[in-house]
Design an enzyme around this catalytic site. Sequence first.
Site, PDB file in Angstrom:
ATOM      1  N   LYS A   1     -10.549  -1.021  10.138  1.00 27.37           N
ATOM      2  CA  LYS A   1     -10.506  -2.124   9.720  1.00 27.37           C
ATOM      3  C   LYS A   1     -10.508  -3.149  10.699  1.00 27.37           C
ATOM      4  O   LYS A   1     -11.165  -4.216  10.069  1.00 27.37           O
ATOM      5  CB  LYS A   1      -9.439  -2.298   8.664  1.00 27.37           C
ATOM      6  CG  LYS A   1      -8.668  -1.215   7.686  1.00 27.37           C
ATOM      7  CD  LYS A   1      -7.874  -1.679   6.713  1.00 27.37           C
ATOM      8  CE  LYS A   1      -7.276   0.083   6.163  1.00 27.37           C
ATOM      9  NZ  LYS A   1      -8.212   0.435   5.236  1.00 27.37           N
TER      10      LYS A   1
ATOM     11  N   ASP B   1       3.248  -4.090   7.936  1.00 28.01           N
ATOM     12  CA  ASP B   1       2.244  -3.784   7.806  1.00 28.01           C
ATOM     13  C   ASP B   1       1.013  -4.682   7.718  1.00 28.01           C
ATOM     14  O   ASP B   1       0.669  -5.370   7.429  1.00 28.01           O
ATOM     15  CB  ASP B   1       1.997  -2.921   6.699  1.00 28.01           C
ATOM     16  CG  ASP B   1       0.531  -2.871   6.381  1.00 28.01           C
ATOM     17  OD1 ASP B   1      -0.425  -2.898   7.090  1.00 28.01           O
ATOM     18  OD2 ASP B   1       0.632  -1.916   5.359  1.00 28.01           O
TER      19      ASP B   1
ATOM     20  N   HIS C   1       1.108  -0.941   0.150  1.00 26.63           N
ATOM     21  CA  HIS C   1      -0.265   0.426  -0.250  1.00 26.63           C
ATOM     22  C   HIS C   1       0.814   1.303  -0.273  1.00 26.63           C
ATOM     23  O   HIS C   1       1.785   1.176   0.384  1.00 26.63           O
ATOM     24  CB  HIS C   1      -0.399  -0.069   1.161  1.00 26.63           C
ATOM     25  CG  HIS C   1      -2.127   1.288   1.021  1.00 26.63           C
ATOM     26  ND1 HIS C   1      -1.551   2.355   1.711  1.00 26.63           N
ATOM     27  CD2 HIS C   1      -3.195   1.450   1.181  1.00 26.63           C
ATOM     28  CE1 HIS C   1      -2.595   3.011   1.899  1.00 26.63           C
ATOM     29  NE2 HIS C   1      -3.819   2.371   1.429  1.00 26.63           N
TER      30      HIS C   1
ATOM     31  N   CYS D   1      -5.018   2.155  -3.359  1.00 30.00           N
ATOM     32  CA  CYS D   1      -3.539   3.159  -3.430  1.00 30.00           C
ATOM     33  C   CYS D   1      -2.665   2.302  -3.148  1.00 30.00           C
ATOM     34  O   CYS D   1      -1.575   2.103  -2.382  1.00 30.00           O
ATOM     35  CB  CYS D   1      -3.696   3.224  -1.527  1.00 30.00           C
ATOM     36  SG  CYS D   1      -5.492   4.309  -1.141  1.00 30.00           S
TER      37      CYS D   1
ATOM     38  N   GLN E   1      -4.341  -4.924   7.266  1.00 32.24           N
ATOM     39  CA  GLN E   1      -5.420  -5.816   6.367  1.00 32.24           C
ATOM     40  C   GLN E   1      -5.350  -7.247   7.043  1.00 32.24           C
ATOM     41  O   GLN E   1      -5.816  -8.102   6.988  1.00 32.24           O
ATOM     42  CB  GLN E   1      -5.524  -6.199   4.702  1.00 32.24           C
ATOM     43  CG  GLN E   1      -5.356  -5.356   4.062  1.00 32.24           C
ATOM     44  CD  GLN E   1      -6.951  -4.420   4.012  1.00 32.24           C
ATOM     45  OE1 GLN E   1      -7.751  -4.843   4.246  1.00 32.24           O
ATOM     46  NE2 GLN E   1      -6.745  -3.113   3.802  1.00 32.24           N
TER      47      GLN E   1
HETATM   48  N1  7TS Z   1      -1.322  -0.632   4.352  1.00 28.21           N
HETATM   49  C1  7TS Z   1      -2.485  -1.835   3.813  1.00 28.21           C
HETATM   50  C2  7TS Z   1      -1.887  -2.717   3.726  1.00 28.21           C
HETATM   51  C3  7TS Z   1      -3.616  -1.179   3.789  1.00 28.21           C
HETATM   52  O1  7TS Z   1      -5.052  -1.614   3.382  1.00 28.21           O
HETATM   53  C4  7TS Z   1      -3.812   0.333   4.425  1.00 28.21           C
HETATM   54  C5  7TS Z   1      -5.529   1.139   4.572  1.00 28.21           C
HETATM   55  C6  7TS Z   1      -3.432   1.133   4.802  1.00 28.21           C
HETATM   56  C7  7TS Z   1      -1.935   0.244   4.929  1.00 28.21           C
HETATM   57  C8  7TS Z   1      -3.322   2.666   5.535  1.00 28.21           C
HETATM   58  O2  7TS Z   1      -4.039   2.506   6.500  1.00 28.21           O
HETATM   59  P1  7TS Z   1      -4.798   3.181   7.623  1.00 28.21           P
HETATM   60  O3  7TS Z   1      -5.923   3.066   8.206  1.00 28.21           O
HETATM   61  O4  7TS Z   1      -3.744   4.399   7.590  1.00 28.21           O
HETATM   62  O5  7TS Z   1      -5.260   3.809   6.250  1.00 28.21           O
HETATM   63  N2  7TS Z   1      -6.118   0.376   3.255  1.00 28.21           N
HETATM   64  C9  7TS Z   1      -6.770   0.256   2.727  1.00 28.21           C
HETATM   65  C10 7TS Z   1      -7.465  -0.005   0.874  1.00 28.21           C
HETATM   66  O6  7TS Z   1      -7.045  -0.667   1.058  1.00 28.21           O
HETATM   67  N3  7TS Z   1      -8.792   0.394   0.710  1.00 28.21           N
HETATM   68  O7  7TS Z   1      -9.234   1.858   1.879  1.00 28.21           O
HETATM   69  C11 7TS Z   1      -8.114   1.785   2.801  1.00 28.21           C
END
Ligand code: 7TS
Length: 400
Positions: free
Chosen positions: A220, A194, A117, A358, A197
């Site tokens: 999430k 990370d 990501h 992303c 997910q």
């Molecule tokens: N890393 C991964 C693997 C992710 O899927 C996401 C967010 C992030 C980092 C960032 O997370 P945040 O909570 O700091 O924004 N992924 C997604 C997605 O797949 N669709 O919207 C956000």
Amino acid sequence: MHESDFPILAQKIHGARLAYLDSAASAQKPRSVIDAMTRFYEQDYANIHRGAHELSARATAQYEAVRGKIQKFINAEREDEIVFTKGTTDGINLIAFAWGRKFLKAGDEVLITELEHHANIVPWQMLRDEIGIKLQVAPITSTGEITPEAIKQKLSSRTKLVSVAHVSNALGTVLPIAEIIKLAHSNGSLALIDGAQSISHETVDVQALDADFYVFSAHKLYGPTGVGALYGKRAILESMPPYQGGGDMIESVTFAKTTFKSPPHRFEAGTPPITETIGMGAAIDYVSSIGMSNIKAYEAELLNYATERLKEISGVRIMGTAPVKAGVISFIMDCAHPHDIGTVLDRQGVAIRTGHHCAQPVMEALSIPATARASFGLYNTKEDIDALVAGIKKVKEIFS
Ligand code: 7TS
């Protein structure tokens, strides 16, 4: 499973039953999380770590108790290895700028993968531009996998950190992180995982994995936005300077000299999202009460069902066919662009995400501009997948 715990799912969208298949972007919230936050605002709310009064004491106790919940949830050795953050992005930035600025110098390497990501790419590029580190990238296979071999080939004596996703948000691939962490350590590198997910789909045991850092977001995991956690091994956290300066992270301040608290408070400047942190604790209680192994087994069944059903539709191609996947099915269609797929599905009450998710380098590696992505949570049912399939058939009718 447990669909009725989620009030938002009871509604109709454009007159159709809602099939919420966008949990990878953000999961919906169970009643118990909503209630915990409302109760906290109504009964116990105050700022933490400072008031000389009852409400502040109650708020502080409930807020700090969440650290212990997270410690147990990911099996950290110590509670003070849990740093509250704004989420996954904030956690990775904290490591890049607190740990990275101190311990990396020009020519040092950070190894990531093509599956990451943007949150696990851009902070390292910023550090590259600032101090001249090198970014190494392990490639994905045509099925969307990262093999330990690909990691091994990119490791060098300059690799100081291997930073990889546990589960790919774009394709659903589960990475072999236990092996990757072992490879990193045998190379003398640290390993950052990370967990954005994975935290809602996989049992995480940071001690068994021997991860040096593990980061995730609460939203999430059926909790609120704006909060998350960073796990870091105690000795590493202690070696790191603060990330941001301000209230609550200092021991004493004079104009001549300021001293900082020990971790985790050293990394928690300013008034945090207190109620959201309480909500994160309630989300962990909720998920724990169901049991991660039950969630995982149930979602595997759903993913299997969805994969089989989608394979039956001609003109649909599933992107990412790794043998071990979690929570996500990404696809493209011969007849329609992903954005059109998303629009037609929405009219039928089916909520998915379309675009590059992303993760633009993943799209580039697969030579496609975008995908349509259905992603699952513990509240999804086969009925939701049937609605997805019916929607996809409607797309075919309209566009071919
Ligand atoms: N890393 C991964 C693997 C992710 O899927 C996401 C967010 C992030 C980092 C960032 O997370 P945040 O909570 O700091 O924004 N992924 C997604 C997605 O797949 N669709 O919207 C956000």
